[in-house]
Scaffold this active site. Sequence first.
Site, PDB file in Angstrom:
ATOM      1  N   TYR A  34       9.887 -43.820 117.289  1.00 34.01           N
ATOM      2  CA  TYR A  34      11.319 -44.015 117.070  1.00 34.01           C
ATOM      3  C   TYR A  34      12.090 -43.174 118.071  1.00 34.01           C
ATOM      4  O   TYR A  34      11.665 -42.064 118.423  1.00 34.01           O
ATOM      5  CB  TYR A  34      11.667 -43.627 115.619  1.00 34.01           C
ATOM      6  CG  TYR A  34      13.101 -43.900 115.235  1.00 34.01           C
ATOM      7  CD1 TYR A  34      13.689 -45.135 115.504  1.00 34.01           C
ATOM      8  CD2 TYR A  34      13.869 -42.924 114.603  1.00 34.01           C
ATOM      9  CE1 TYR A  34      15.006 -45.388 115.149  1.00 34.01           C
ATOM     10  CE2 TYR A  34      15.187 -43.167 114.239  1.00 34.01           C
ATOM     11  CZ  TYR A  34      15.747 -44.401 114.529  1.00 34.01           C
ATOM     12  OH  TYR A  34      17.048 -44.643 114.182  1.00 34.01           O
TER      13      TYR A  34
ATOM     14  N   TYR B 261      17.457 -37.874 110.821  1.00 38.52           N
ATOM     15  CA  TYR B 261      16.006 -38.069 110.958  1.00 38.52           C
ATOM     16  C   TYR B 261      15.395 -36.675 111.087  1.00 38.52           C
ATOM     17  O   TYR B 261      15.029 -36.240 112.181  1.00 38.52           O
ATOM     18  CB  TYR B 261      15.720 -38.935 112.186  1.00 38.52           C
ATOM     19  CG  TYR B 261      14.342 -39.567 112.223  1.00 38.52           C
ATOM     20  CD1 TYR B 261      14.016 -40.639 111.401  1.00 38.52           C
ATOM     21  CD2 TYR B 261      13.367 -39.110 113.109  1.00 38.52           C
ATOM     22  CE1 TYR B 261      12.764 -41.230 111.453  1.00 38.52           C
ATOM     23  CE2 TYR B 261      12.109 -39.697 113.178  1.00 38.52           C
ATOM     24  CZ  TYR B 261      11.825 -40.755 112.341  1.00 38.52           C
ATOM     25  OH  TYR B 261      10.577 -41.350 112.402  1.00 38.52           O
TER      26      TYR B 261
HETATM   27  P1  NAD Z   1       6.245 -48.615 105.764  1.00 38.73           P
HETATM   28  O1  NAD Z   1       6.645 -47.938 104.505  1.00 38.73           O
HETATM   29  O2  NAD Z   1       5.966 -50.071 105.713  1.00 38.73           O
HETATM   30  O3  NAD Z   1       4.971 -47.936 106.434  1.00 38.73           O
HETATM   31  C1  NAD Z   1       4.607 -46.595 106.316  1.00 38.73           C
HETATM   32  C2  NAD Z   1       3.233 -46.582 105.678  1.00 38.73           C
HETATM   33  O4  NAD Z   1       2.629 -45.317 105.833  1.00 38.73           O
HETATM   34  C3  NAD Z   1       3.277 -46.868 104.169  1.00 38.73           C
HETATM   35  O5  NAD Z   1       2.463 -47.992 103.903  1.00 38.73           O
HETATM   36  C4  NAD Z   1       2.671 -45.612 103.559  1.00 38.73           C
HETATM   37  O6  NAD Z   1       1.924 -45.891 102.411  1.00 38.73           O
HETATM   38  C5  NAD Z   1       1.798 -45.132 104.711  1.00 38.73           C
HETATM   39  N1  NAD Z   1       1.393 -43.726 104.660  1.00 38.73           N
HETATM   40  C6  NAD Z   1       2.159 -42.623 104.487  1.00 38.73           C
HETATM   41  N2  NAD Z   1       1.395 -41.514 104.512  1.00 38.73           N
HETATM   42  C7  NAD Z   1       0.113 -41.927 104.711  1.00 38.73           C
HETATM   43  C8  NAD Z   1      -1.136 -41.253 104.821  1.00 38.73           C
HETATM   44  N3  NAD Z   1      -1.224 -39.924 104.718  1.00 38.73           N
HETATM   45  N4  NAD Z   1      -2.255 -41.985 105.015  1.00 38.73           N
HETATM   46  C9  NAD Z   1      -2.184 -43.334 105.104  1.00 38.73           C
HETATM   47  N5  NAD Z   1      -1.033 -44.027 105.021  1.00 38.73           N
HETATM   48  C10 NAD Z   1       0.106 -43.329 104.814  1.00 38.73           C
HETATM   49  O7  NAD Z   1       7.418 -48.279 106.797  1.00 38.73           O
HETATM   50  P2  NAD Z   1       7.636 -48.637 108.338  1.00 38.73           P
HETATM   51  O8  NAD Z   1       9.056 -48.250 108.596  1.00 38.73           O
HETATM   52  O9  NAD Z   1       7.206 -50.012 108.671  1.00 38.73           O
HETATM   53  O10 NAD Z   1       6.724 -47.568 109.094  1.00 38.73           O
HETATM   54  C11 NAD Z   1       5.672 -47.904 109.967  1.00 38.73           C
HETATM   55  C12 NAD Z   1       5.810 -47.122 111.269  1.00 38.73           C
HETATM   56  O11 NAD Z   1       6.969 -47.593 111.958  1.00 38.73           O
HETATM   57  C13 NAD Z   1       6.012 -45.622 111.080  1.00 38.73           C
HETATM   58  O12 NAD Z   1       5.304 -44.924 112.086  1.00 38.73           O
HETATM   59  C14 NAD Z   1       7.501 -45.456 111.294  1.00 38.73           C
HETATM   60  O13 NAD Z   1       7.868 -44.152 111.693  1.00 38.73           O
HETATM   61  C15 NAD Z   1       7.707 -46.472 112.400  1.00 38.73           C
HETATM   62  N6  NAD Z   1       9.110 -46.854 112.660  1.00 38.73           N
HETATM   63  C16 NAD Z   1       9.886 -47.365 111.664  1.00 38.73           C
HETATM   64  C17 NAD Z   1      11.225 -47.702 111.920  1.00 38.73           C
HETATM   65  C18 NAD Z   1      12.096 -48.286 110.843  1.00 38.73           C
HETATM   66  O14 NAD Z   1      13.327 -48.348 111.017  1.00 38.73           O
HETATM   67  N7  NAD Z   1      11.551 -48.749 109.731  1.00 38.73           N
HETATM   68  C19 NAD Z   1      11.739 -47.545 113.223  1.00 38.73           C
HETATM   69  C20 NAD Z   1      10.918 -47.026 114.223  1.00 38.73           C
HETATM   70  C21 NAD Z   1       9.596 -46.681 113.931  1.00 38.73           C
END
Ligand code: NAD
Length: 300
Positions: free
Chosen positions: A186, A196
């Site tokens: 991000y 954040y």
């Molecule tokens: P999401 O909730 O779908 O995914 C996050 C996942 O991480 C969840 O399924 C959660 O259960 C899992 N998780 C947390 N701790 C864990 C652990 N210790 N072991 C295994 N799994 C674990 O949300 P998302 O937003 O799709 O996130 C996915 C990635 O995308 C992340 O790296 C997030 O930082 C990144 N991201 C998200 C956004 C956004 O706006 N949603 C923007 C940029 C980057």
Amino acid sequence: RGKRAFIAGVADDNGYGWAIAKSLAAAGAEILVGTWVPALNIFESSLRRGKFDESRKLPDGSLMEITKVYPLDAVFDDMESVPEDIKTNKRYSGSSKWTVQEVVECVKQDFGSIDILVHSLANGPEVSKPLLETSRNGYLAAISASSYSFISLLSHFVPIMNPGIFLILYAFTFLASCGASISLTYIASEKIIPGYGGGMSSAKAALESDTRVLAFEAGRKHKIRVNTISAGPLRSRAAKAIGFIDMMIDYSSANAPLQKELSAEEVGNAAAFLASPLASAITGAVVYVDNGLNAMGVGV
Ligand code: NAD
């Protein structure tokens, strides 16, 4: 045979991990997922009960098949590093073999190898606190779950990842097989995004730096590519927990060069491209999939 992908960080059908799984499945890959232990029961039962059937639909009308769901906690490398209170925690004791080393061992026993590793997980217990108010433990927890987890997954998976094999035929070089890994980052790693917090901005900066160093090490040693996608805002479960996601989506729609809401599918498709031989010369890159918002200097 088709490519086999392991996607860590899928626990519902709203996040980037799910969308990446779908794009890879649509491109013919076999899908294995790693689901956070505390979220495993509800994810598996929802899957079984058909709650995700609508969102399992692929462009050709078929439903995405998830060949196997592995319980995973990417904060723990092996059983020796798991503290007693987690071992005996009800949410954990119902599952077994969920440390990184054990999951990779199980995948090896079940399937032998994988071609694509996706890291789509993050966690920062103090994300809603400003960095100035973040505790040492909160900061280290964010780095452990969101950055080191990728190093751990890649280092354990690398021995069973099929490397990129270059075939030289006549005057052309083909990449016959891929060997690729992708994570999600991000823009808060490089620009100030108030809200954040908790060291999550630091964790993403580490993840991006590690992407370059790991691209070198895994590329030289194993012919594996390492890239990260800097994704725009998506209303996922994790993002809703941070608390400012609607504001970020509105900000992006108002200010980005492309004034539309970003869909998870657009990130999924970029990941499928990066995992494919079409991206055979791309490694160590931070690829923006954010409607171009990163390129703006001021909002207009
Ligand atoms: P999401 O909730 O779908 O995914 C996050 C996942 O991480 C969840 O399924 C959660 O259960 C899992 N998780 C947390 N701790 C864990 C652990 N210790 N072991 C295994 N799994 C674990 O949300 P998302 O937003 O799709 O996130 C996915 C990635 O995308 C992340 O790296 C997030 O930082 C990144 N991201 C998200 C956004 C956004 O706006 N949603 C923007 C940029 C980057």
